[in-house]
Design an enzyme around this catalytic site. Structure first.
Site, PDB file in Angstrom:
ATOM      1  N   TYR A 176      -8.188   2.199   8.316  1.00  0.00           N
ATOM      2  CA  TYR A 176      -7.220   2.841   7.832  1.00  0.00           C
ATOM      3  C   TYR A 176      -7.333   2.992   6.635  1.00  0.00           C
ATOM      4  O   TYR A 176      -7.458   3.973   5.805  1.00  0.00           O
ATOM      5  CB  TYR A 176      -5.855   1.814   8.099  1.00  0.00           C
ATOM      6  CG  TYR A 176      -5.256   1.167   8.682  1.00  0.00           C
ATOM      7  CD1 TYR A 176      -4.108   2.443   9.132  1.00  0.00           C
ATOM      8  CD2 TYR A 176      -5.092  -0.195   9.002  1.00  0.00           C
ATOM      9  CE1 TYR A 176      -3.510   1.333  10.899  1.00  0.00           C
ATOM     10  CE2 TYR A 176      -4.844   0.038  10.222  1.00  0.00           C
ATOM     11  CZ  TYR A 176      -3.699   0.519  11.530  1.00  0.00           C
ATOM     12  OH  TYR A 176      -3.600   0.974  11.967  1.00  0.00           O
ATOM     13  N   GLU A 179       4.116  11.199   4.011  1.00  0.00           N
ATOM     14  CA  GLU A 179       3.594   9.837   3.167  1.00  0.00           C
ATOM     15  C   GLU A 179       3.474   9.275   1.635  1.00  0.00           C
ATOM     16  O   GLU A 179       3.199  10.648   1.101  1.00  0.00           O
ATOM     17  CB  GLU A 179       1.997   9.862   3.994  1.00  0.00           C
ATOM     18  CG  GLU A 179       1.449   8.385   3.553  1.00  0.00           C
ATOM     19  CD  GLU A 179       1.813   7.498   4.194  1.00  0.00           C
ATOM     20  OE1 GLU A 179       2.752   6.634   4.017  1.00  0.00           O
ATOM     21  OE2 GLU A 179       1.149   6.354   5.149  1.00  0.00           O
ATOM     22  N   ASP A 191       0.904  -1.286   0.232  1.00  0.00           N
ATOM     23  CA  ASP A 191      -0.304   0.458   0.145  1.00  0.00           C
ATOM     24  C   ASP A 191       0.763   1.029  -0.365  1.00  0.00           C
ATOM     25  O   ASP A 191       0.402   2.012  -0.424  1.00  0.00           O
ATOM     26  CB  ASP A 191      -0.738   0.035   1.083  1.00  0.00           C
ATOM     27  CG  ASP A 191      -1.244   0.661   1.636  1.00  0.00           C
ATOM     28  OD1 ASP A 191      -2.329   1.996   1.030  1.00  0.00           O
ATOM     29  OD2 ASP A 191      -1.503   1.934   2.883  1.00  0.00           O
TER      30      ASP A 191
END
Length: 617
Positions: free
Chosen positions: A270, A496, A116
């Site tokens: 998430y 991120e 991911d």
């Protein structure tokens, strides 16, 4: 056949060529004033590399261009088949053992796919969103991928995505879907680690959509990606495309036949999906586009939320903008002279019979809302900010929407919407108060510390050391609502990086190059540094058989059209150094030189002034 040796006598043709090429050399529009700092060609090339960095399974070394990535989590290929290591009940496993475990090994193979983010979970929703949106961007702007030589790389990534989706779809002898693995790895477990995936041995549970836990959102997303894959490969690899379509239909039939619900068992906080209708309709519109089977439109009209697209943007938890765009294209193609589709939507959805329906209108409203600050915050630096969790992904997704809108509604030329998209991308490339590029490795002012284990190779996320590897092209989370940003490895908001952050960024870069590409923009040769040399996009072996030459077809798509004359012009002006086909295909008079004479011949051919090339006579 012995291949000719060609003279690259191009600069001498400059004076002759410049007038001839002025109207055709730049794909998609006139010259831009953008400098190399705002290079959409390089952005497209680099943006794809995020997927090389995040490949998982036993095929990484055969498919990733990064030499620092190797096969990893190979034990996913032998996931113990029980109710501890999976979410399936022992009773369900026993009843379906012939499908799930035909060899009787007590395991099931779910190796492959993509991590991911900087972590190593294969989450369901971002996986199928990334696969489908990457395929959609390629579908819309394929000419630009081909012109820049990025089509082979893209198709390799698309195969890796979609081969995995088919691999983890388990079907019985009738072709019906029994189970689909939508997640491998537990976020709570995974986030306790900071090590490269090749060394990681953590417990990785598998989550499956079954009749007991339908997971309509994930199943539908996979069906959409595979339907798009059919559209992208049907002309060059019909057998592979038909296989993709067959799986897409089977997955959609599973979603249709079972209870419809989202499932947060696995993704937890998430990636907890809030609805399934958008994913179901996203799959339905693509399947209709692929098959023209009215069944799919009937299903879409039952659940289509006409007003939804304008109030967020295209993302893993909101597929309405993309769905609206494909629905609008379908309407333009198959119902432009009647109101049949609009009437069917009114009836199926319970809308007022007099309600005005214009599928494109809600897409346009979305872009307008972003431009005027209706649904976003406009930062002091002019950046459209939606949410702190990946502000750049939402921004680039809206750029993609704007560019696709102009392709289909403004004569395939840029309007104020594409110009807005360009300004937003330039902000992300460095035209901002921080003079910072939010694309890793893009320029000297790029962020340096993405939150990524494999690239960093640091001892822990708090380690301030320089990363061992550059994560080229990764789009970090982005700035905050006041243009602020923190460039440290441990920051999993600002820095991120994920596969879903990059997926619309890829398509946006291609669309911007279509409309604003100029001679200052080019891909980086021999990229990435010290990268792997890979074969063709299907993984086939090279042989000594000479290629078939179709004179005038310079991008290898089997057609001779305006794209080819653009490519020839860019070659003569030394913007590109080669084609995706042998150079001989451009030597239309057979004199061993590709120059302005060949450009004139190709132009005469496209204008139907000649029916064959001199070299063929």
């Amino acid at each position: 056949m012995e291949m000719k040796k060609f003279c690259k006598r191009r600069t001498s043709a400059w004076v002759i060529s410049i007038v001839i090429l002025a109207a055709t050399v730049i794909s998609g529009g006139a010259l831009s004033s953008a400098s190399a700092q705002y290079d959409y060609a390089r952005a497209l090339q680099y943006s794809l590399m995020m997927y090389d960095a995040n490949m998982c399974g036993t095929g990484v070394e055969e498919n990733s261009r990064y030499t620092w990535r190797g096969d990893c989590h190979v034990y996913d290929a032998e996931l113990p088949l029980d109710s501890t290591n999976t979410n399936m009940s022992d009773g369900f496993i026993s009843r379906n053992s012939s499908v799930l475990d035909p060899d009787g090994t007590g395991t099931i193979d779910v190796a492959g796919g993509f991590h991911d983010a900087g972590d190593h979970v294969k989450f369901g929703m971002p996986q199928v969103y990334s696969a489908s949106t990457l395929g959609w961007g390629f579908y819309e702007f394929r000419e630009q991928f081909e012109e820049l030589g990025q089509d082979v790389h893209t198709k390799r990534i698309l195969r890796y995505f979609n081969d995995y989706l088919m691999k983890v779809t388990f079907r019985d002898s009738s072709g019906d879907v029994v189970a689909y693995c939508y997640q491998v790895g537990d976020g709570d477990v995974d986030h306790a680690y900071w090590d490269p995936p090749e060394e990681n041995t953590m417990f990785r549970r598998g989550w499956f959509a079954t009749e007991e836990l339908p997971s309509t959102d994930c199943i539908s997303g996979a069906a959409a990606s595979l339907a798009i894959n059919y559209m992208n490969f049907k002309d060059e690899d019909p057998q592979y495309a038909e296989k993709s379509l067959d799986y897409a239909k089977a997955l959609f039939d599973f979603a249709y036949s079972n209870n419809k619900e989202v499932n947060d068992d696995g993704p937890k906080i998430y990636y907890a999906s809030s609805k399934w209708e958008d994913d179901y309709c996203w799959a339905g519109v693509w399947l209709y586009l692929a098959t023209q089977d009215d069944f799919y439109l009937d299903e879409v009209f039952k659940y289509y939320d006409y007003y939804a697209p304008a109030w967020w943007t295209h993302c893993w938890n909101d597929m309405w903008p993309g769905t609206a765009i494909i629905m609008a294209q379908i309407n333009d193609k198959y119902d432009s002279n009647s109101s049949n589709f609009e009437d069917r939507l009114r009836q199926a959805s319970g809308m007022d019979q007099w309600a005005e329906i214009d599928f494109w209108s809600q897409v346009e409203l979305l872009v307008q809302n972003w431009m005027n600050g209706e649904t976003v915050t406009i930062t002091p630096g002019g950046y459209a900010f939606l949410n702190r969790w990946g502000s750049a992904r939402y921004n680039t997704a809206t750029q993609l929407v704007a560019l696709v809108y102009d392709k289909h509604n403004n004569g395939d030329s840029p309007s104020q919407y594409s110009e807005w998209a360009r300004d937003q991308m330039n902000y992300l490339m460095g035209d901002n108060p921080n003079n910072l590029s939010y694309i890793v490795g893009y320029n000297d002012n790029s962020v340096e510390f993405p939150h990524h284990r494999a690239a960093s190779r640091t001892s822990n996320a708090e380690d301030p050391s320089t990363h061992e590897h550059v994560l080229y092209g990764a789009l970090v989370g982005g700035p905050g609502e006041n243009d602020e940003h923190i460039d440290v490895t441990h920051d999993y908001i600002y820095n991120e990086v994920t596969i879903d952050y990059n997926t619309a960024f890829v398509g946006a870069a291609a669309g911007l190059y279509r409309f604003f590409g100029d001679s200052s923009m080019s891909v980086t040769p021999n990229f990435p540094p010290d990268g792997r040399e890979l074969g063709d996009s299907s993984g086939g072996d090279d042989d000594d058989t000479p290629p078939t030459i179709l004179y005038g077809d310079l991008n290898g798509d089997g057609l001779i059209d305006s794209t080819d004359i653009t490519l020839m012009g860019r070659y003569i002006l030394e913007i590109v150094d080669e084609f995706d086909v042998p150079l001989e295909a451009a030597d239309l008079n057979g004199d061993g030189v590709v120059d302005s004479s060949d450009h004139i011949i190709l132009r005469r051919y496209l204008l139907e002034m000649i029916s064959e090339f001199p070299v063929e006579q």
